[in-house]
Enzyme design. Structure first.
Site, short mmCIF file in Angstrom:
data_model
loop_
_atom_site.label_atom_id
_atom_site.label_comp_id
_atom_site.label_asym_id
_atom_site.label_seq_id
_atom_site.Cartn_x
_atom_site.Cartn_y
_atom_site.Cartn_z
N LYS A 58 0.85 -1.21 0.00
CA LYS A 58 0.00 0.00 0.00
C LYS A 58 0.88 1.24 0.00
O LYS A 58 0.71 2.17 0.80
CB LYS A 58 -0.92 0.02 1.22
N GLY A 163 -12.15 -8.35 -0.75
CA GLY A 163 -13.44 -8.10 -0.10
C GLY A 163 -14.35 -9.33 -0.08
O GLY A 163 -15.44 -9.29 0.48
P1 BMP Z 1 -9.68 -10.75 3.88
O1 BMP Z 1 -10.20 -11.70 2.78
O2 BMP Z 1 -9.19 -11.46 5.08
O3 BMP Z 1 -10.64 -9.63 4.17
O4 BMP Z 1 -8.35 -10.08 3.30
C1 BMP Z 1 -8.37 -9.17 2.27
C2 BMP Z 1 -6.96 -8.74 1.95
O5 BMP Z 1 -7.01 -7.74 0.94
C3 BMP Z 1 -6.19 -8.16 3.12
O6 BMP Z 1 -4.83 -8.50 2.94
C4 BMP Z 1 -6.36 -6.66 2.94
O7 BMP Z 1 -5.27 -5.93 3.43
C5 BMP Z 1 -6.45 -6.53 1.43
N1 BMP Z 1 -7.24 -5.41 0.94
C6 BMP Z 1 -8.55 -5.22 1.34
O8 BMP Z 1 -9.09 -5.98 2.13
N2 BMP Z 1 -9.25 -4.17 0.82
C7 BMP Z 1 -8.73 -3.30 -0.07
O9 BMP Z 1 -9.41 -2.39 -0.50
C8 BMP Z 1 -7.41 -3.50 -0.48
C9 BMP Z 1 -6.68 -4.56 0.02
O10 BMP Z 1 -5.47 -4.76 -0.38
#
Ligand code: BMP
Length: 217
Positions: A58, A163
């Site tokens: 990021k 998401g």
């Molecule tokens: P999870 O499926 O556990 O919510 O993980 C989603 C991943 O994507 C995490 O690593 C988070 O940092 C990343 N992420 C996100 O959730 N939303 C964004 O808008 C951008 C991301 O990189």
């Protein structure tokens, strides 16, 4: 279209499980949580052999700091995620140049998946992305209308979409709205059987894709 997945490895899994996931996934997304937990050397070991290693740093800084951050990872990343909103001149232009020299792909995040993200910045972010011309973009599966707009603006670029699962979007929601790859973390790495969890996600997405194909942008 195949349901392509990137595993967000925010916590370490056993090398055997990571290796098995490799056979099922398009790529792996690693970032600050994993790097801080196990260090760069162990992360490198863990993702050895993966074709697409996306470093989700990021990045949102001036050029020299972003370039220096990626350099510090010593060739670990096949792709790097940066915030589009940091802008081109003095920031993303230099990062892009440096990544290109090292054959690393740049992915620009134009909108985030959480509730509090302000999409009034979307057009500005897309404009920066147009000026920078990255290899790909990142947009939210939780807001398909945003993803459709990203796809409309960039018909031929790779779009990664987080998401799905823990944040509420269903497998296939991002793909049906125009993404190429969905990113999933917790639903996979907190499962007692992460490989089976990914297989189930893919099966679900495949079914969804059958009903949305042709309607997807
Ligand atoms: P999870 O499926 O556990 O919510 O993980 C989603 C991943 O994507 C995490 O690593 C988070 O940092 C990343 N992420 C996100 O959730 N939303 C964004 O808008 C951008 C991301 O990189």
């Amino acid at each position: 279209m195949r349901p392509n997945y990137a595993v967000a490895l925010d916590v370490p899994l056993s090398p055997e499980v990571v290796e098995e996931l490799r056979g099922e996934a398009w790529g792996v997304k690693i970032g600050i949580p994993l790097l801080l937990r196990v260090g760069v050397a162990n992360t490198r070991e863990l993702v050895r052999g993966w074709e697409n290693v996306i470093c989700d740093l990021k990045l949102a800084d001036v050029e020299s700091t972003m370039v220096s951050t990626v350099e510090a990872l010593g060739g670990l990343c096949g792709g790097v995620i940066a915030h589009a909103l940091v802008g081109r001149d003095g920031a993303l232009d230099g990062l892009k140049r440096s990544l290109e020299e090292n054959k690393v792909s740049l992915y620009l995040l134009v909108s985030m998946s959480h509730k509090g993200w302000d999409d009034s910045t979307l057009e500005a972010a897309l404009k920066v992305a147009e000026a920078v011309d990255p290899e790909g973009l990142v947009g939210p599966a939780t807001r398909p209308w945003v993803l459709r707009r990203v796809r409309e603006a960039f018909p031929h670029k790779l779009i990664l979409s987080p998401g799905v699962g823990a944040q509420g979007a269903s497998p296939g929601d991002g793909l049906c709205a125009g993404a190429d790859v969905e990113i999933v973390g917790r639903t996979i790495y907190t499962s007692p059987d992460p490989v089976e969890a990914l297989r189930k996600i893919k099966t679900y997405a495949q079914e969804k894709l059958m009903s949305c194909e042709g309607t997807a942008p």
